[in-house]
Scaffold this motif. Structure first.
Motif, PDB file in Angstrom:
ATOM      1  N   ASP A  33      38.623  43.648  -6.843  1.00 45.06           N
ATOM      2  CA  ASP A  33      38.356  43.084  -8.174  1.00 45.06           C
ATOM      3  C   ASP A  33      38.377  41.562  -8.130  1.00 45.06           C
ATOM      4  OD1 ASP A  33      38.061  45.575  -9.351  1.00 45.06           O
ATOM      5  OD2 ASP A  33      40.133  45.665 -10.055  1.00 45.06           O
ATOM      6  N   ALA A  34      39.329  40.988  -7.409  1.00 47.53           N
ATOM      7  CA  ALA A  34      39.414  39.530  -7.286  1.00 47.53           C
ATOM      8  C   ALA A  34      38.230  38.981  -6.491  1.00 47.53           C
ATOM      9  CB  ALA A  34      40.726  39.128  -6.635  1.00 47.53           C
ATOM     10  N   ARG A  35      37.779  39.717  -5.505  1.00 44.70           N
ATOM     11  CA  ARG A  35      36.610  39.294  -4.723  1.00 44.70           C
ATOM     12  C   ARG A  35      35.350  39.299  -5.592  1.00 44.70           C
ATOM     13  NH1 ARG A  35      37.859  42.920   0.640  1.00 44.70           N
ATOM     14  NH2 ARG A  35      39.956  42.079   0.947  1.00 44.70           N
TER      15      ARG A  35
ATOM     16  N   LEU B 209      28.452  34.748   1.303  1.00 45.46           N
ATOM     17  CA  LEU B 209      29.773  34.857   0.678  1.00 45.46           C
ATOM     18  C   LEU B 209      30.102  36.324   0.411  1.00 45.46           C
ATOM     19  CD1 LEU B 209      31.390  32.524  -1.689  1.00 45.46           C
ATOM     20  CD2 LEU B 209      30.915  34.728  -2.699  1.00 45.46           C
ATOM     21  N   ALA B 210      29.160  37.045  -0.162  1.00 48.46           N
ATOM     22  CA  ALA B 210      29.375  38.466  -0.450  1.00 48.46           C
ATOM     23  C   ALA B 210      29.619  39.261   0.837  1.00 48.46           C
ATOM     24  CB  ALA B 210      28.181  39.033  -1.212  1.00 48.46           C
TER      25      ALA B 210
ATOM     26  N   LEU C 156      35.449  36.343  -7.815  1.00 43.28           N
ATOM     27  CA  LEU C 156      35.047  35.135  -7.090  1.00 43.28           C
ATOM     28  C   LEU C 156      33.532  35.066  -6.958  1.00 43.28           C
ATOM     29  CD1 LEU C 156      35.596  32.584  -5.452  1.00 43.28           C
ATOM     30  CD2 LEU C 156      36.036  34.052  -3.461  1.00 43.28           C
ATOM     31  N   LEU C 157      32.891  36.168  -6.624  1.00 39.37           N
ATOM     32  CA  LEU C 157      31.430  36.181  -6.510  1.00 39.37           C
ATOM     33  C   LEU C 157      30.780  35.825  -7.839  1.00 39.37           C
ATOM     34  CD1 LEU C 157      28.871  36.723  -4.825  1.00 39.37           C
ATOM     35  CD2 LEU C 157      29.044  39.126  -5.539  1.00 39.37           C
ATOM     36  N   ASP C 158      31.266  36.397  -8.924  1.00 36.03           N
ATOM     37  CA  ASP C 158      30.725  36.090 -10.242  1.00 36.03           C
ATOM     38  C   ASP C 158      30.903  34.605 -10.576  1.00 36.03           C
ATOM     39  OD1 ASP C 158      29.552  37.171 -12.797  1.00 36.03           O
ATOM     40  OD2 ASP C 158      31.405  36.271 -13.566  1.00 36.03           O
ATOM     41  N   ALA C 159      32.066  34.062 -10.282  1.00 34.33           N
ATOM     42  CA  ALA C 159      32.325  32.641 -10.541  1.00 34.33           C
ATOM     43  C   ALA C 159      31.416  31.764  -9.679  1.00 34.33           C
ATOM     44  CB  ALA C 159      33.791  32.322 -10.282  1.00 34.33           C
TER      45      ALA C 159
END
Length: 122
Positions: A73-75, A103-104, A78-81
């Protein structure tokens, strides 16, 4: 955690030859909103983001460390941000998309999940 988060966002922002003031403002807002940090700590973290970008921090090292302390969920957060930072100028460029895809991959995010996030920002 928030310093790593910010450093990764800075890496995305730096893809097109440096971090703009608009990108720094967006990173600052994301850090404040997602981690509830405020000045002076927020100022220090943003300065660290600038320094990390100019030092050309190692993507794999940053994301390996983030993976160690973050769940999926945190990953995804981060991708969304990172997409939010890339889209600050109204579009996500091909170079930014390439960085976001890398990054993904380093975050072990499934391609279908990556595409769902990408479509929201397209």
């Amino acid at each position: 955690r928030y310093t790593l988060f910010g450093a990764v966002l800075g890496k995305v922002a730096d893809v097109e030859g440096g971090i703009s003031e608009a990108e720094i403002a967006r990173i600052r807002a994301l850090l404040e909103e997602r981690f509830s940090i405020h000045a002076p700590l927020l100022d220090w973290v943003v300065q660290s983001v600038r320094e990390a970008a100019s030092a050309r921090m190692d993507r794999q090292g940053l994301l390996s460390e983030f993976n160690r302390i973050a769940d999926m969920d945190a990953r995804m957060e981060l991708l969304d941000a990172a997409f939010a930072v890339a889209a600050v100028d109204g579009t996500v460029s091909a170079a930014e998309l390439e960085e976001l895809r890398l990054l993904a991959n380093f975050l072990w995010i499934d391609p279908r999940d990556y595409n769902r996030v990408r479509q929201r920002w397209a």
